[in-house]
Design an enzyme around this catalytic site. Structure first.
Site, mmCIF file in Angstrom:
data_model
loop_
_atom_site.group_PDB
_atom_site.id
_atom_site.type_symbol
_atom_site.label_atom_id
_atom_site.label_comp_id
_atom_site.label_asym_id
_atom_site.label_seq_id
_atom_site.Cartn_x
_atom_site.Cartn_y
_atom_site.Cartn_z
ATOM 1 N N GLU A 100 -0.932 30.217 -4.996
ATOM 2 C CA GLU A 100 -1.057 31.432 -5.803
ATOM 3 C C GLU A 100 -2.430 32.078 -5.589
ATOM 4 O O GLU A 100 -2.540 33.298 -5.435
ATOM 5 C CB GLU A 100 -0.859 31.101 -7.282
ATOM 6 C CG GLU A 100 0.578 30.790 -7.655
ATOM 7 C CD GLU A 100 0.741 30.389 -9.107
ATOM 8 O OE1 GLU A 100 1.880 30.415 -9.592
ATOM 9 O OE2 GLU A 100 -0.265 30.047 -9.770
ATOM 10 N N VAL A 184 -6.828 20.570 -5.661
ATOM 11 C CA VAL A 184 -6.327 19.304 -5.116
ATOM 12 C C VAL A 184 -5.843 18.356 -6.203
ATOM 13 O O VAL A 184 -5.787 17.143 -6.009
ATOM 14 C CB VAL A 184 -7.429 18.615 -4.273
ATOM 15 C CG1 VAL A 184 -7.715 19.419 -3.025
ATOM 16 C CG2 VAL A 184 -8.705 18.404 -5.098
ATOM 17 N N ARG A 186 -5.336 17.606 -10.742
ATOM 18 C CA ARG A 186 -6.017 17.707 -12.026
ATOM 19 C C ARG A 186 -6.055 16.333 -12.695
ATOM 20 O O ARG A 186 -5.233 15.472 -12.397
ATOM 21 C CB ARG A 186 -5.306 18.722 -12.936
ATOM 22 C CG ARG A 186 -5.264 20.136 -12.345
ATOM 23 C CD ARG A 186 -4.447 21.076 -13.224
ATOM 24 N NE ARG A 186 -5.091 21.315 -14.490
ATOM 25 C CZ ARG A 186 -6.046 22.215 -14.684
ATOM 26 N NH1 ARG A 186 -6.487 22.948 -13.682
ATOM 27 N NH2 ARG A 186 -6.568 22.397 -15.881
ATOM 28 N N ASP A 226 -1.187 18.551 -21.270
ATOM 29 C CA ASP A 226 -1.514 18.067 -19.925
ATOM 30 C C ASP A 226 -2.018 16.628 -19.909
ATOM 31 O O ASP A 226 -2.091 16.007 -18.853
ATOM 32 C CB ASP A 226 -2.574 18.966 -19.289
ATOM 33 C CG ASP A 226 -2.042 20.340 -18.926
ATOM 34 O OD1 ASP A 226 -0.894 20.636 -19.303
ATOM 35 O OD2 ASP A 226 -2.764 21.115 -18.285
ATOM 36 N N HIS A 372 25.256 44.760 -11.599
ATOM 37 C CA HIS A 372 24.996 45.392 -10.308
ATOM 38 C C HIS A 372 24.147 46.639 -10.495
ATOM 39 O O HIS A 372 24.360 47.396 -11.447
ATOM 40 C CB HIS A 372 26.328 45.759 -9.639
ATOM 41 C CG HIS A 372 26.174 46.240 -8.240
ATOM 42 N ND1 HIS A 372 25.884 45.403 -7.191
ATOM 43 C CD2 HIS A 372 26.251 47.496 -7.736
ATOM 44 C CE1 HIS A 372 25.810 46.105 -6.085
ATOM 45 N NE2 HIS A 372 26.034 47.387 -6.386
#
Length: 397
Positions: A100, A184, A186, A226, A372
């Site tokens: 990103e 690389v 966390r 995390d 569509h």
């Protein structure tokens, strides 16, 4: 790049759920399973006791353990706070954060290179990962395959000399860059929290805490976000897990966090949305003979206008977008993997995540009328399988 990628829940601090919701800006360290010391910026230490603790310290980017890494490089946390232009940039790593970052730097006109040690976007669908890298290469980003920096050094003219080692053949070469961005991996910010004093088990490599329903091996100590081991590092995951945990602890709730079929999007120059299993994981889980892979290459109708005449965007490639559904043949063709490469991937993927959570099968997709002309419509029309060998490219809109 989306904020969803970076869940920093008060790094290196301990979040306490106490009766009066008191917020204390201090560094927490366990004394035992019911006691912490909270050290404030002025050095004053306060001792707190509680019958429940929730660890939500988030994570930080890792540095390579090679000479000059910390002295010469920045991380993905730092790129947006640079006071000067990055210039010629090396992004180290093949994670979504690295790709990103490389993508938007290339789009801003900077000479950008990505160093990949092995495979790009590890953990994602390998076929899709290669499509993304190929697209980025064709649109200006340079990739150094099988390459691992083994040292960094500042040059007299202010540049960074990078020694790069080939991970296959073992040779090395030097290259110079203005900026080096490390992406690389966390680690959880649990160092200094003295988890061992409370008896909390944690992963020695990354500081993360293994949990079941956010509960550690110590019954009154929980973790969210995390800092959880083997869980997705995504802000919406942390938020939902935290809300459900608080409701269970204090509101009589019973719902636990479901970490399966979590949708996500990689915001590379051509976006990638996915839900569930990669093709490799599905084959490993169910057996290659028991999965069916439906696919389609196409070009969105919105790309058929010559954008170059209107907004400077380069010519859009034919059949550069891709739709893939992976089904389990032994379970009524339940959809176990959803993969989309193309514009607005997050918007396209979100709704299908609800369907897959409800156990959607291929026939459910087939029985749904598409809107569509949208790219999302493609998933209601998929009929060509990889097994058939038929070309899945489109010849028109």
């Amino acid at each position: 790049m989306s904020a969803r990628n970076y869940a920093y829940t008060w790094p290196e601090r301990l979040t306490l759920f106490v009766h009066n919701n008191r917020y204390l800006n201090a560094y927490g360290a366990f004394v035992d399973a019911n006691t912490i010391t909270a050290t404030k910026k002025n050095g004053k230490v306060e001792t707190l006791t509680s019958d429940k603790f929730v660890v939500a310290v988030g994570g930080r980017p890792s540095y390579l353990d090679v000479p000059g890494a910390k002295e010469c490089c920045i991380t993905s946390d730092d790129i947006f706070s640079k006071q000067d232009a990055p210039g010629k940039t090396l992004c180290v790593g093949a994670s979504y954060i690295s790709l990103e970052t490389a993508g938007f730097l290339t789009a801003l006109g900077y000479d950008t290179t990505v160093a990949i040690r092995s495979v790009p976007l590890r953990g994602f669908d390998l076929e899709i990962a290669e499509k993304i890298v190929g697209h980025m290469e064709r649109h200006g980003t340079t990739f150094m395959r099988d390459s691992q920096p083994s040292g960094f050094e500042k040059t007299p003219d202010g540049k960074i000399k990078v020694t790069v080692t080939n991970t296959v053949f073992g040779g090395s070469f030097d290259a110079e860059f203005d900026t080096v961005v490390l992406a690389v991996g966390r680690y959880a910010v649990t160092d200094g929290m003295n988890l061992a004093a409370a008896g909390v088990e944690f992963n020695q490599k990354n500081g993360k805490i293994p949990c079941v329903n956010e509960q550690s091996n110590v019954p009154n100590i929980y973790a969210i976000g995390d800092v959880l081991d083997t869980r997705q590092e995504l802000t919406p995951v942390a938020i939902k897990a935290g809300l459900r945990l608080v409701r269970r602890l204090f509101g009589g709730g019973t719902e636990t966090m479901d970490y399966d079929l979590v949708p996500t999007t990689v915001f590379t120059p051509i976006e990638y949305g996915c839900i569930g299993m990669s093709e490799e994981l599905a084959a490993e889980t169910y057996g290659a003979e028991n999965i069916e892979v439906y696919q389609s290459y196409f070009k969105p109708l919105e790309w058929t206008v010559n954008h170059a005449e209107h907004d400077g965007v380069a010519h859009r490639e034919e059949n550069s977008c891709y739709a893939k559904l992976i089904t389990n043949l032994t379970d009524n063709e339940r959809v176990v993997g959803f993969h989309y490469v193309g514009p607005n991937a997050g918007e396209v993927t979100q709704g299908y995540a609800v369907a897959m959570k409800m156990g959607a099968t291929k026939s459910d997709f087939d029985n749904t009328v598409g809107i569509h002309p949208t790219v999302s419509e493609e998933f209601t029309l998929l009929s060509i399988t990889k097994r058939s060998g038929v070309d899945a490219s489109k010849s028109g809109c």
